[in-house]
Design an enzyme around this catalytic site. Structure first.
Site, PDB file in Angstrom:
ATOM      1  N   ASN A  14       0.846  -1.191   0.000  1.00 17.20           N
ATOM      2  CA  ASN A  14       0.000   0.000   0.000  1.00 17.20           C
ATOM      3  C   ASN A  14       0.886   1.247   0.000  1.00 17.20           C
ATOM      4  O   ASN A  14       2.074   1.186   0.319  1.00 17.20           O
ATOM      5  CB  ASN A  14      -0.907  -0.036   1.239  1.00 17.20           C
TER       6      ASN A  14
ATOM      7  N   ASN B 278       1.495   3.631   1.927  1.00 19.07           N
ATOM      8  CA  ASN B 278       2.217   4.082   3.116  1.00 19.07           C
ATOM      9  C   ASN B 278       3.221   3.054   3.638  1.00 19.07           C
ATOM     10  O   ASN B 278       3.851   3.282   4.665  1.00 19.07           O
ATOM     11  CB  ASN B 278       1.227   4.446   4.233  1.00 19.07           C
ATOM     12  N   LYS B 279       3.371   1.919   2.936  1.00 18.59           N
ATOM     13  CA  LYS B 279       4.245   0.866   3.424  1.00 18.59           C
ATOM     14  C   LYS B 279       5.717   1.161   3.129  1.00 18.59           C
ATOM     15  O   LYS B 279       6.061   2.133   2.484  1.00 18.59           O
ATOM     16  CB  LYS B 279       3.834  -0.483   2.820  1.00 18.59           C
ATOM     17  N   ILE B 280       6.584   0.255   3.594  1.00 28.23           N
ATOM     18  CA  ILE B 280       8.036   0.476   3.482  1.00 28.23           C
ATOM     19  C   ILE B 280       8.461   0.606   2.021  1.00 28.23           C
ATOM     20  O   ILE B 280       9.334   1.385   1.677  1.00 28.23           O
ATOM     21  CB  ILE B 280       8.802  -0.638   4.213  1.00 28.23           C
TER      22      ILE B 280
END
Length: 376
Positions: A187, A189-191
């Site tokens: 997604n 906002n993930k790493i």
């Protein structure tokens, strides 16, 4: 108003465009293609898992994992309570009952003591759970070796929700590779991100092959469109996979930068009264996807997590409370739960603060100074 400081925003590395351009130049725009294959190979190489399926979301990956374990109406699935709702939703998609397990204080993840209590009680009631879903929350691995020992003892398969934990490990073994299947999320906002997407990883070739089949509408091998099973539109597109291939080239840098952000927060804020952090247990590596703090109002001269959140919000700095446990959510309150109040206390006193790998040093220091100001 000053520019927004985001909690965790996408961070492109530069090579993503070249992979996406290749998809356009070769007209591979469908949910198949060289980038999908390449991205799956990259994930296998990074995690050490022998098979991977690139999918449309982490939720889709978890849903397929439950389907392949035969979870259906009337079944029970043990699930970590302290998590995002996407961990529990697919259980209900299948008509099954989530059984929520509270956290322990060392990693904030599924408590092995409560887990064993739940397993014993469910079996005694004639309902042996069909699966166990622990979560590696905020990048901190769960006590997965203890959880796996219990799962093996009672012969219950484990699906690891490693959506927040790509780059995390326990004793050198990647989060998501301990159970029969692991779930990843990409997604925004993930790493790393593919804009939206996820993956299912496993050492079981048959499970991953079946997941790909189900994810492409379960179309049988026939010249016409024939279907013997219900399928899903869950495959990742070749365009999104191109973004993922570029992101994989900078994944280690992204992990290192987030860990550096966390270390800076610890150095600058640990001396504040009532403020604490979650250290890594021996042998654990957290990707520090999100940096989190706990604020004990009994030791902080009255400063609360909410005071900090509102003060940062006023300065256009995004932050948010820790996850509200699933057993406290209105939509899940009717389901069984085994609680020790750890996750409720974490929710009441914990805060996620800006953690992105693209967070500038100036913005990082701005966050720190505004938090410190509340304690002066």
């Amino acid at each position: 108003m000053s520019a927004k400081i985001w909690l965790s925003s996408p961070h492109m590395g530069g090579e993503e465009f070249n992979f996406v351009k290749e998809a356009f130049d070769t007209n591979w725009i469908a949910p198949l293609g060289p980038n999908v294959n390449g991205f799956e190979a990259d994930l296998q190489a990074f995690t050490g898992s022998t098979h991977a399926a690139a999918l449309s979301s982490g939720t889709a990956a978890l849903h397929l994992a439950l389907i392949m374990l035969g979870v259906g109406p009337g079944d029970e699935v043990i699930c970590q309570s302290f998590t995002f709702s996407a961990t529990a939703n697919p259980i209900v998609y299948q008509g099954a009952t989530p059984v929520f397990i509270d956290s322990e204080a060392e990693t904030w993840n599924m408590c092995p003591i409560q887990l064993e209590k739940a397993i014993k009680e469910r079996i005694a009631n004639g309902k042996k759970p069909k699966a166990i879903i622990p979560v590696h929350l905020y990048g901190m691995p769960a006590q997965i070796e203890r959880i796996m020992a219990l799962a093996n003892q009672y012969e219950i398969p484990v699906i690891e929700d490693a959506a927040e934990a790509l780059g995390s490990s326990v004793n050198g073994k990647a989060a998501g590779t301990f159970g029969v299947m692991g779930v990843l999320s990409f997604n925004g906002n993930k790493i790393i991100t593919t804009s939206g997407g996820g993956a299912l990883i496993s050492d079981n070739d048959e499970l991953i092959s079946q997941s790909r089949f189900l994810a492409t509408q379960a179309r049988d091998n026939a010249p016409h469109y024939q279907h013997s099973q219900i399928g899903y539109n869950y495959r990742m597109s070749n365009v999104c996979a191109g973004i993922g291939r570029g992101q994989m080239q900078v994944l280690n840098d992204r992990v290192n930068q987030r860990r550096k952000n966390y270390d800076t927060y610890v150095k600058e804020l640990s001396s504040l009264p009532g403020v604490s952090f979650l250290p890594e247990p021996a042998g654990y590596k957290s990707n520090r996807w999100l940096s989190t703090i706990l604020v004990d109002p009994n030791a902080s001269n009255g400063v609360t997590r909410e005071d900090i959140r509102l003060a940062l919000e006023k300065e256009n700095i995004e932050c948010r409370p820790l996850w509200k446990p699933m057993h406290l959510q209105p939509v899940f309150e009717k389901y069984p739960s085994y609680v020790n109040n750890v996750s409720e206390e974490l929710f009441n006193n914990g805060l996620c603060i800006p953690s992105g790998s693209n967070l500038s040093e100036g913005d990082l220091q701005k966050v720190i100074s505004h938090i410190k100001a509340l304690f002066n």
